[in-house]
Design a protein around this motif. Sequence first.
Motif, short mmCIF file in Angstrom:
data_model
loop_
_atom_site.label_atom_id
_atom_site.label_comp_id
_atom_site.label_asym_id
_atom_site.label_seq_id
_atom_site.Cartn_x
_atom_site.Cartn_y
_atom_site.Cartn_z
N LYS A 1 0.25 -0.37 -3.33
CA LYS A 1 -0.29 -0.20 -4.62
C LYS A 1 -1.51 -1.51 -4.65
O LYS A 1 -2.56 -1.12 -5.40
CB LYS A 1 0.62 -0.94 -6.24
CG LYS A 1 1.37 0.13 -6.20
CD LYS A 1 1.36 1.94 -6.86
CE LYS A 1 2.41 2.35 -6.94
NZ LYS A 1 2.07 3.58 -7.20
N GLU A 2 -1.61 -2.75 -4.21
CA GLU A 2 -2.77 -3.95 -4.13
C GLU A 2 -3.57 -3.54 -3.09
O GLU A 2 -4.54 -4.55 -2.57
CB GLU A 2 -1.75 -5.09 -3.34
CG GLU A 2 -0.83 -5.54 -4.66
CD GLU A 2 -0.72 -7.18 -4.56
OE1 GLU A 2 -0.18 -7.04 -3.66
OE2 GLU A 2 1.04 -6.92 -5.29
N SER A 3 -3.36 -2.61 -2.04
CA SER A 3 -4.47 -1.90 -1.17
C SER A 3 -5.97 -1.54 -2.18
O SER A 3 -5.96 -0.89 -2.92
CB SER A 3 -3.82 -0.68 -0.37
OG SER A 3 -4.50 0.06 -0.64
N PRO A 4 -6.69 -1.71 -0.36
CA PRO A 4 -8.19 -1.39 -1.46
C PRO A 4 -8.73 0.39 -1.79
O PRO A 4 -9.84 0.80 -1.95
CB PRO A 4 -9.31 -1.47 0.37
CG PRO A 4 -8.32 -2.03 1.04
CD PRO A 4 -6.72 -2.30 0.56
N LEU A 5 -7.49 0.96 -1.29
CA LEU A 5 -7.67 2.47 -0.95
C LEU A 5 -7.51 2.82 -2.97
O LEU A 5 -6.35 2.11 -4.08
CB LEU A 5 -6.06 3.08 -0.93
CG LEU A 5 -6.04 4.96 -0.88
CD1 LEU A 5 -7.24 5.63 -0.30
CD2 LEU A 5 -4.79 5.47 -0.63
N PRO A 6 -7.93 3.23 -3.28
CA PRO A 6 -7.86 3.34 -5.40
C PRO A 6 -7.14 4.19 -5.86
O PRO A 6 -6.28 4.45 -5.74
CB PRO A 6 -9.40 4.49 -5.41
CG PRO A 6 -10.47 4.56 -4.07
CD PRO A 6 -9.19 4.29 -2.95
N ALA B 1 -8.43 13.11 1.01
CA ALA B 1 -7.09 12.29 0.79
C ALA B 1 -6.12 13.43 0.89
O ALA B 1 -5.23 13.19 1.33
CB ALA B 1 -7.25 11.26 0.14
N LEU B 2 -6.53 13.90 0.14
CA LEU B 2 -5.27 15.07 -0.35
C LEU B 2 -5.19 15.98 0.99
O LEU B 2 -3.96 16.57 2.16
CB LEU B 2 -5.74 16.36 -1.44
CG LEU B 2 -5.06 15.35 -2.57
CD1 LEU B 2 -5.95 15.91 -4.00
CD2 LEU B 2 -4.15 15.04 -2.89
N THR C 1 -6.77 2.53 6.30
CA THR C 1 -4.66 2.28 6.95
C THR C 1 -4.27 2.44 5.04
O THR C 1 -2.84 2.97 5.98
CB THR C 1 -5.25 1.48 7.76
OG1 THR C 1 -5.76 0.44 8.40
CG2 THR C 1 -3.52 0.29 7.65
N ALA C 2 -4.52 1.67 4.32
CA ALA C 2 -3.23 2.51 3.15
C ALA C 2 -3.63 3.90 3.48
O ALA C 2 -1.99 3.56 2.95
CB ALA C 2 -4.41 1.19 2.03
N LEU C 3 -4.26 4.69 3.26
CA LEU C 3 -3.89 5.95 2.96
C LEU C 3 -2.72 6.39 4.29
O LEU C 3 -1.96 7.20 3.63
CB LEU C 3 -5.74 6.72 3.46
CG LEU C 3 -5.08 8.52 3.79
CD1 LEU C 3 -5.19 8.77 2.02
CD2 LEU C 3 -6.89 8.52 3.83
#
Length: 157
Positions: free
Chosen positions: A28-33, A90-91, A125-127
């Motif tokens: 949740k804290e990652s840079p991915l929106p 992303a999807l 990476t977050a994705l």
Amino acid sequence: MDARLNYVTGPTTGKTFKHLMAAGRALKESPLPAVTQELVALRVSQINGCAACIDMHTKEAAAAGETPVRLNLVAAWREATVFTEAERAALEVAEQGTRVADAGEGVSDEVWARAAGHYDEGQLTALTVLVSFMNMVNRLNIIARRPAGDYEVGQAH
């Protein structure tokens, strides 16, 4: 419907579950929106048929301001005009990363390149971790038969 087992507080799984949820909080804290995270979590859960996660991520996204139209169209995002190109990329990664057995190769180079055109390495990476994490949680819920419908926004997992 009752769950088969309680993996949240069970005597052997409670500690493991706490670590898993810590990983989820770190994502949740990652840079991915944040909106992209909820859309991806929802789509992975739809593909896997995880009602508990669909319930949670639909409610969390709505509470964060996501519109009913966009939430209702996640399952048909390819035909919908309400998603940005970055969200669509992303999807697409989420779908191929979830349907690895169907794709034969996992996420194709073409799909990865589209995503890399919108996200930096930290976001990619977050994705990747998010898609993997959601697949794991979906399977945990499905095997345990965790019921859906009573999730409340902000509820501890």
